[in-house]
Structures are given as structure tokens and as C-alpha cells.
Scaffold this active site. Sequence first.
Site: not given
Ligand code: PBG
Length: 323
Positions: A195, A248
Site C-alpha cells: 500500500k 494499492k
Molecule cells: C485506510 C484506507 C485508506 C484507503 C483504504 N483503506 C486510506 C488511507 O490510507 O488514507 C484508501 C482507499 C481509496 O482511496 O479508495 N487505511
Amino acid sequence: MQFPTTRMRRMRRTETLRGLVRETELSPGRLIQPAFVVAGEGVREEIESMPGIERFSISELVAEATEIAAAGVAAILLFGVPASKDETGSGAYDEEGVVQMAVRALKEAHPELTVITDVCLCEYTSHGHCGFVRDGEVDNDLTLELLAKTAISHAEAGADAVAPSDMMDGRVGTIRHQLDEEGHARTPIVAYSAKYASAFYGPFRDAASSTPEFGDRRGYQMDPANAAEAVREAQLDLDEGADMLMVKPAIPYLDVVRRVKEETGAPLAAYHVSGEYSMLKAAAANGWIDERPAVLETLTSIRRAGADAIVTYYAKEAAEWLR
Ligand code: PBG
């Protein structure tokens, strides 16, 4: 054999010929619809930066899930937006929390729809970080216990899989161990392994009111410049017991999707995130692109790169187009 003997266009001449040799298939059974659940009754709130996506209270979510399931979408990925937040994100592991109650209601109304829950603290903490903050920093090891408690509360409510998205080290192992101890050995972990600290989460943070109050997430989410590191993250998550991996965002990281798939061979999802969705919606609303083919091409490219499944805010719409 070269031209004129070889003519690549021969197999492109009709839709049937093209279909015979198509290398990548996109179907509703590969799609996962994220959904935001809020406290309250009869709530449907539009999210300004994500046209077509709403926050739902539980009964509205159950109604929406009827359409999602009817479209053939494989699963729903739940995010909670609690009524109140605190330092330790206690709403995340509250048995009567929004996600826990939503899971029970969804599984009762739609046993056939797979329910995956996002396991993270950022939507529940007053400071908006993904873990327990000590001396101005997210403390990795103190956060692990809270994440495991959250995952267990989701499994007890009936979640079909849990998806930790916090990027703490060791969280998959801790969650696996505690799920097993509590009698949830059958619950899979979908790990957000790679991520990235991405600028494409902006609209999500509006939707979940989870923008960090101070600093940013670069101390735990990955540097967008790195790909070999994503493979290491994926390998570590597998060693700790992850059942499925995730990369992601999706489109700016298709090379990472490909590498993680090739180097691990493990089941893999890619998350087509909020900013990726909103860009397509905005361009379509302005008449700058033809939405349907642009979206299907985008989703196909994610499958082609190597993702088995795609988390996308377009899941329901795309599934309806694909039928
Ligand atoms: C939370 C999380 C996030 C997303 C998914 N889980 C946000 C972040 O890390 O700020 C983002 C998903 C999206 O932008 O669609 N941990």
C-alpha cells in the site's frame, strides 16, 4: 514468417474471432465493491468528490447490497465511519460498532454475498492515523493488539474475510495467530501488502473523514518509487499467513501488480482507489471520455497486469455493463 504471410489483422476481423483469442477476461465475479457505512437510521449521504458513491446507514446498505449482489459482484469491502472518534480508535473493535453491526445485517439479508472488512484504525482515531500514536509517532507494536482485536470482532460478526490496510509490520502474523486462537481458523486474511503513500486517496479521506491531523502516512505506507520492496512486503505477508495479497493503488502501480504476481504466484487483488475512480467520473461528466469503454478498458488492464480480483468503486456499475 513475415508479412504478407503473417497478417495479425486476420484474427481481429470479427468480434467472434477476437473473442476466441482474447487473453484476459473481465467478469463481475472478479469485482469487489467498497462501501462506507455510517451510524444512524435512513442515512444516504452523497460524497462530493466521488459522484455515484454514498455513505449508507445499515438498512440502506442492506438495500444497496441487494443491487450489488444482483449485479453478480463477488464481494463487498466494508469501511466504517463511526459517530465519534478517540485516541485509540476504540470504535474499530467495538462489538456494537458500525462495521460489526453492518456485517451481521448483511450476512443475515444476503448470505450469498461475500463480506470483507477493512481492518484499520484511521477511520476511528481522533488524530486520523492508522495506529496508536505515542510521542508523535505511530507505535507499531502497540497497534498490533488493537488491529487483532478489530479483526476478531469482524470475524465474530460473521465477516467472510478480513483485510488489514494499516501497513504495520507483523500485523498479518499477529492477526492470524489471534484469529486461530479465538476459533476463526477458517477466516482468510486479504493483506494490503503493498500500500503506497499515494496522492490518489484524497476522495476516500473525504468520505471517511480520515485525513491525518498532523504529518502524513509516509512513515508506514510505501514510497511510490519502490517496487522490489513491494515484493519483500508480499513475501513477508505470505510467510505470516496471508491468504491473498493486495497492491494499492492500481493503475499507477501495474508494474508492481505484475511483479508481485510473477514472483509470488499468490492470489492477488489490486485496489482501484478513490482518486482513480474520481478522475474517470470527472472526465466522463465533462464529456472528455466515453465512460463505459474507458472504465472497462481500465479494469481489463488491471486484470491483464496480473490481478485476480479488483476492488473498485465501479464494481456495481461495471458488473451491470458486463451482463
Ligand atoms: C485506510 C484506507 C485508506 C484507503 C483504504 N483503506 C486510506 C488511507 O490510507 O488514507 C484508501 C482507499 C481509496 O482511496 O479508495 N487505511
